[in-house]
Write a protein that holds these residues in place. Structure first.
Motif, short mmCIF file in Angstrom:
data_model
loop_
_atom_site.label_atom_id
_atom_site.label_comp_id
_atom_site.label_asym_id
_atom_site.label_seq_id
_atom_site.Cartn_x
_atom_site.Cartn_y
_atom_site.Cartn_z
N ARG A 56 0.86 -1.18 0.00
CA ARG A 56 0.00 0.00 0.00
C ARG A 56 0.89 1.23 0.00
O ARG A 56 2.11 1.11 0.01
CB ARG A 56 -0.91 0.00 1.22
CG ARG A 56 -0.15 -0.01 2.56
CD ARG A 56 -1.07 0.33 3.72
NE ARG A 56 -2.04 -0.71 3.98
CZ ARG A 56 -3.10 -0.55 4.75
NH1 ARG A 56 -3.32 0.63 5.30
NH2 ARG A 56 -3.93 -1.54 4.96
N SER A 57 0.30 2.41 -0.01
CA SER A 57 1.10 3.64 0.01
C SER A 57 2.03 3.62 1.21
O SER A 57 1.57 3.49 2.35
CB SER A 57 0.19 4.86 0.09
OG SER A 57 -0.58 4.99 -1.09
N PRO A 58 3.33 3.73 0.97
CA PRO A 58 4.28 3.63 2.09
C PRO A 58 4.19 4.82 3.04
O PRO A 58 3.78 5.91 2.67
CB PRO A 58 5.64 3.56 1.40
CG PRO A 58 5.43 4.07 0.03
CD PRO A 58 4.01 3.87 -0.32
N GLN A 59 4.61 4.56 4.26
CA GLN A 59 4.60 5.55 5.31
C GLN A 59 6.00 6.14 5.46
O GLN A 59 6.98 5.40 5.53
CB GLN A 59 4.17 4.87 6.61
CG GLN A 59 3.90 5.78 7.78
CD GLN A 59 3.44 4.95 8.97
OE1 GLN A 59 4.25 4.48 9.75
NE2 GLN A 59 2.14 4.75 9.10
N ASN B 287 2.41 11.34 6.46
CA ASN B 287 3.61 11.55 5.65
C ASN B 287 4.02 13.02 5.62
O ASN B 287 5.21 13.35 5.64
CB ASN B 287 3.38 11.04 4.23
CG ASN B 287 3.38 9.53 4.16
OD1 ASN B 287 3.86 8.86 5.07
ND2 ASN B 287 2.81 8.97 3.11
N SER B 288 3.04 13.91 5.57
CA SER B 288 3.34 15.34 5.58
C SER B 288 4.01 15.74 6.89
O SER B 288 4.90 16.58 6.91
CB SER B 288 2.06 16.16 5.39
OG SER B 288 1.51 15.93 4.12
N ALA B 289 3.56 15.13 7.98
CA ALA B 289 4.15 15.43 9.28
C ALA B 289 5.63 15.07 9.29
O ALA B 289 6.45 15.78 9.88
CB ALA B 289 3.42 14.66 10.38
N ALA B 290 5.97 13.96 8.65
CA ALA B 290 7.38 13.55 8.58
C ALA B 290 8.17 14.43 7.63
O ALA B 290 9.28 14.85 7.92
CB ALA B 290 7.48 12.09 8.16
N LEU B 291 7.57 14.74 6.46
CA LEU B 291 8.27 15.51 5.44
C LEU B 291 8.42 16.98 5.80
O LEU B 291 9.45 17.59 5.59
CB LEU B 291 7.55 15.40 4.10
CG LEU B 291 7.64 14.07 3.37
CD1 LEU B 291 6.70 14.05 2.19
CD2 LEU B 291 9.07 13.81 2.90
N TYR B 292 7.35 17.56 6.35
CA TYR B 292 7.33 18.99 6.57
C TYR B 292 7.48 19.39 8.03
O TYR B 292 7.70 20.55 8.34
CB TYR B 292 6.01 19.59 6.05
CG TYR B 292 5.73 19.26 4.62
CD1 TYR B 292 6.70 19.44 3.65
CD2 TYR B 292 4.50 18.75 4.23
CE1 TYR B 292 6.45 19.12 2.33
CE2 TYR B 292 4.24 18.43 2.90
CZ TYR B 292 5.22 18.62 1.96
OH TYR B 292 4.97 18.31 0.66
N GLY B 293 7.33 18.42 8.94
CA GLY B 293 7.55 18.70 10.34
C GLY B 293 6.56 19.69 10.92
O GLY B 293 5.37 19.63 10.67
N ILE C 4 7.97 17.02 16.82
CA ILE C 4 6.98 16.19 17.50
C ILE C 4 7.63 15.29 18.54
O ILE C 4 7.13 15.14 19.65
CB ILE C 4 6.23 15.33 16.46
CG1 ILE C 4 5.14 16.16 15.79
CG2 ILE C 4 5.61 14.12 17.10
CD1 ILE C 4 4.01 16.51 16.71
N ASN C 5 8.77 14.69 18.18
CA ASN C 5 9.39 13.76 19.12
C ASN C 5 10.05 14.44 20.31
O ASN C 5 10.57 13.79 21.20
CB ASN C 5 10.40 12.84 18.41
CG ASN C 5 11.46 13.59 17.66
OD1 ASN C 5 11.15 14.43 16.83
ND2 ASN C 5 12.70 13.29 17.92
N ASP C 6 10.04 15.78 20.35
CA ASP C 6 10.52 16.50 21.52
C ASP C 6 9.45 16.60 22.60
O ASP C 6 9.74 16.97 23.74
CB ASP C 6 10.98 17.92 21.14
CG ASP C 6 12.20 17.91 20.24
OD1 ASP C 6 13.01 16.98 20.39
OD2 ASP C 6 12.34 18.82 19.41
N VAL C 7 8.20 16.34 22.23
CA VAL C 7 7.08 16.38 23.18
C VAL C 7 6.59 14.95 23.36
O VAL C 7 5.99 14.38 22.45
CB VAL C 7 5.94 17.29 22.67
CG1 VAL C 7 4.82 17.39 23.69
CG2 VAL C 7 6.48 18.68 22.32
#
Length: 666
Positions: free
Chosen positions: A109-112, A490-496, A362-365
């Motif tokens: 499926r669409s990869p993450q 995916n946007s969260a990972a790409l664009y932060g 995100i991973n700082d919180v």
């Protein structure tokens, strides 16, 4: 910005060029974005080019968004037809989904998209399960990065370990879990486009000087016999060779494609005095011309140390405000992020609002890191590593023992654990509801984030804010709710942070504190460059290439200034990597461009302030010990993204490039 009908002769020549390959050397502040917008508009409106075959590549989300917004103002809804306009990674991902069958790569499926820290977490799980022997485990992210380029040995290792087997298993496990790292996105799109099933009609690249080898191959793979490529960049701003940029990229491109070379030499940003200083730093910038008056000379200031400098800056900023400047007109630039710490403390004590260019991820919180992982494993049932993290998290998970959790996952289809069932049935729930409004209640998050916890109110507020962003994203999307949620992940990972929280308000009336690298692409009326000592500006390098890159970085810092520039150094720096006294870079600047600053400052006030602040400084962190195969054990004095300094018990102080530093923390 320069309006398109006001384009100068150099800009018009670039916009009107119709050659197969065109390389535009855009000097700093020369209005390159206006040229790019005008060029794209001309291609779309006059050349009858298929918009699906136009590829516009940038290196930052900020640049991509600016291009899209300005094109939307010019072209209206037609901008929607531009499917491939964005950062290299976002365009590559969109192209993988639209132009190719990702099942050919093994995905179901669409990869993450996963961030580097998630890949390191996956590696830790694999190492534990497969009992691999991996040396320098605390540097696993760096080892993965090096192994990608074929460098399997690390530091002073005498014996090989299981890194090759680990890399092979990481690759297969990512495919099994439908995951892509940032590097995978580019590697896979290079593999797919090599088949020549997608040929562009026009490729436009912004900040071309930042391209690495794989990105250049990606561009080349999309070029056919009738394709045209238009790249814009500035060789004076090649400041990322340490992460893959090529120092000779302009010559290489010109030779390979027999490109027409044009230039944008007119600077609209800085006064002539500032440009003269910039040209002294990089002698090959003799052609850099300005349209502004000479303006005021620059100032070179001497300070005892960073404490005294920060106190001086308080007074200096107050003077600038009296002259009509605002806080947002002022930026303080430094080489390393840690240099902002004392300035922040003293500014806060004196009521000067400031903003540090250090994005919170995100991973700082902790609660958001946990919640976004919950979303990821809920939309991707193959995402076993994130599911393990969610279920086992010490604050929000539902298992206290890893063995019990893994036994449960081994019989997951028969699980009766509420959170496991919620994760497994999430896709079905979303599709039946076709909305996300009740996601908080669906996961029973009040229970999971523990209502009796001291952090409950803050955690709930953070999650609620993130959910509101997710819901907004889903409602704005043309896709189904579930597909939109996948896109959001995916946007969260790409664009932060730009996707997850309100965008940083660039116009906020605060003094901006930036590393020089982070300042690239920005401009301010008043700029202070601090720490111009050898060991900082420039950093200590081993080769002439290192020195050249440091000069280019200094050039970037200087050319952020529009009207006022002040450069300072310390006679007694606190940072052990710096040598007291002015950097030799300052000797390039002739006296005729420097004003004499004989103004007296209230030294007693500064001394009192330093004492008061020193008392209030938080307790210093415990000394970190480390071990080096050659130098033995020692204390880590300082460490950031670029340099780590260690004081070894028997050898004294040594400096290492952090990415490759050869010590193991104890």
């Amino acid at each position: 910005m320069i309006k398109e009908f006001e384009l100068n002769e150099y800009q018009l020549k670039a916009v009107n060029n119709n050659d197969k390959a065109c390389l535009v050397n855009a000097s700093v502040g020369s209005g390159k974005t206006s040229v790019l917008i005008a060029k794209i508009k001309k291609i779309i409106c006059e050349k009858n080019v298929d918009l699906d075959k136009i590829v516009i590549l940038t290196f930052t989300n900020k640049a991509a968004n600016e291009i899209k917004e300005r094109l939307a103002n010019e072209l209206g809804e037609r901008i929607i037809e531009l499917k491939y306009c964005g950062t290299f990674h976002s365009v590559a991902l969109a192209m993988m989904e639209n132009e190719f069958d990702i099942k050919e790569l093994g995905f179901t499926r669409s990869p993450q998209v996963i961030e580097p820290y998630e890949e390191a977490e996956l590696a830790q799980i694999i190492i534990e399960k497969s009992k691999y022997n991996i040396k320098y485990l605390n540097k696993i992210d760096k080892r993965i990065q090096l192994a990608r380029s074929g460098k399997y040995m690390y530091a002073n290792m005498k014996n090989k370990d299981d890194i090759i087997s680990l890399m092979q298993e990481i690759t297969s496990e990512k495919v099994a879990q439908n995951k892509l790292s940032f590097d995978d996105i580019i590697d896979y799109i290079v593999e797919l486009t090599a088949r020549r099933t997608f040929i562009s009609e026009y490729i436009i690249v912004d900040e071309f000087q930042d391209c690495d080898r794989q990105q250049l191959i990606f561009i080349d793979n999309m070029l056919g016999g009738k394709s045209k490529v238009f790249v814009v960049g500035d060789p004076s701003q090649i400041i990322y060779t340490w992460r893959g940029s090529k120092s000779n990229i302009f010559e290489e491109f010109s030779c390979k494609y027999h490109a027409t070379e044009l230039s944008l030499p007119l600077n609209y940003r800085s006064t002539q005095s500032i440009l003269e200083v910039a040209k002294c730093v990089l002698p090959n910038n003799e052609k850099l011309e300005g349209v502004k008056d000479f303006g005021q000379k620059i100032t070179i200031k001497k300070h005892f140390n960073a404490f005294y400098e920060a106190s001086y800056l308080v007074q200096k900023i107050q003077e600038l405000l009296e002259k009509g400047y605002e806080y947002k007109d002022i930026s303080i630039l430094y080489r390393l992020q840690k240099q902002s710490e004392q300035i922040e403390k003293i500014f806060e004590k004196n009521g000067i609002p400031c903003e540090v260019s250090l994005k919170k991820k995100i991973n700082d919180v902790s609660v958001l890191k946990w919640f976004i992982k919950l979303i990821k494993c809920s939309i991707n049932p193959d995402d076993k590593s994130n599911m393990e993290y969610v279920l086992l998290d010490e604050n929000y998970g539902v298992f206290s023992k890893k063995s019990v959790m893994r036994n449960e996952l081994n019989k997951i289809e028969k699980s009766k654990v509420s959170l496991v069932l919620k994760i497994l049935k999430f896709e079905e729930w979303v599709k039946s509801k076709n909305c996300m409004d009740n996601i908080y209640e669906y996961f029973e998050l009040d229970h999971l984030i523990r209502e009796n916890s001291a952090t409950f109110a803050e955690d709930k507020n953070n999650i609620t804010l993130l959910i509101s962003k997710i819901i907004h994203h889903v409602k704005e999307s043309d896709n189904s709710t579930f597909d939109s949620l996948t896109h959001f992940s995916n946007s969260a990972a790409l664009y932060g942070i730009d996707v997850l929280f309100d965008k940083e308000n660039i116009s906020a009336n605060k003094v901006k504190l930036n590393t020089i690298h982070a300042s690239k692409g920005l401009e301010y009326k008043c700029v202070f460059i601090i720490g111009a000592n050898y060991g900082s500006i420039p950093m200590r390098g081993k080769t002439s290439a290192d020195e050249d890159e440091e000069k280019r970085l200094f050039f970037v810092a200087i050319t952020r200034a529009k009207e006022m520039l002040e450069i300072s150094y310390y006679t007694s720096p606190d940072d052990p990597r710096m040598i007291g006294g002015r950097s030799h870079f300052l000797s390039y600047i002739p006296a005729r461009l420097v004003c004499d600053d004989i103004r007296k400052i209230d030294t007693q006030h500064i001394k009192n302030m330093v004492k008061e602040i020193a008392v209030n400084i938080a307790e210093e962190p415990k000394v970190k010990r480390c071990r080096h195969l050659k130098y033995g054990e020692g204390n880590i004095i300082s460490s950031d993204d670029e340099v780590t300094i260690v004081n070894f018990d028997n050898y004294g102080e040594k400096s290492f490039v952090t990415m490759f530093y050869e010590v193991e923390e104890l």
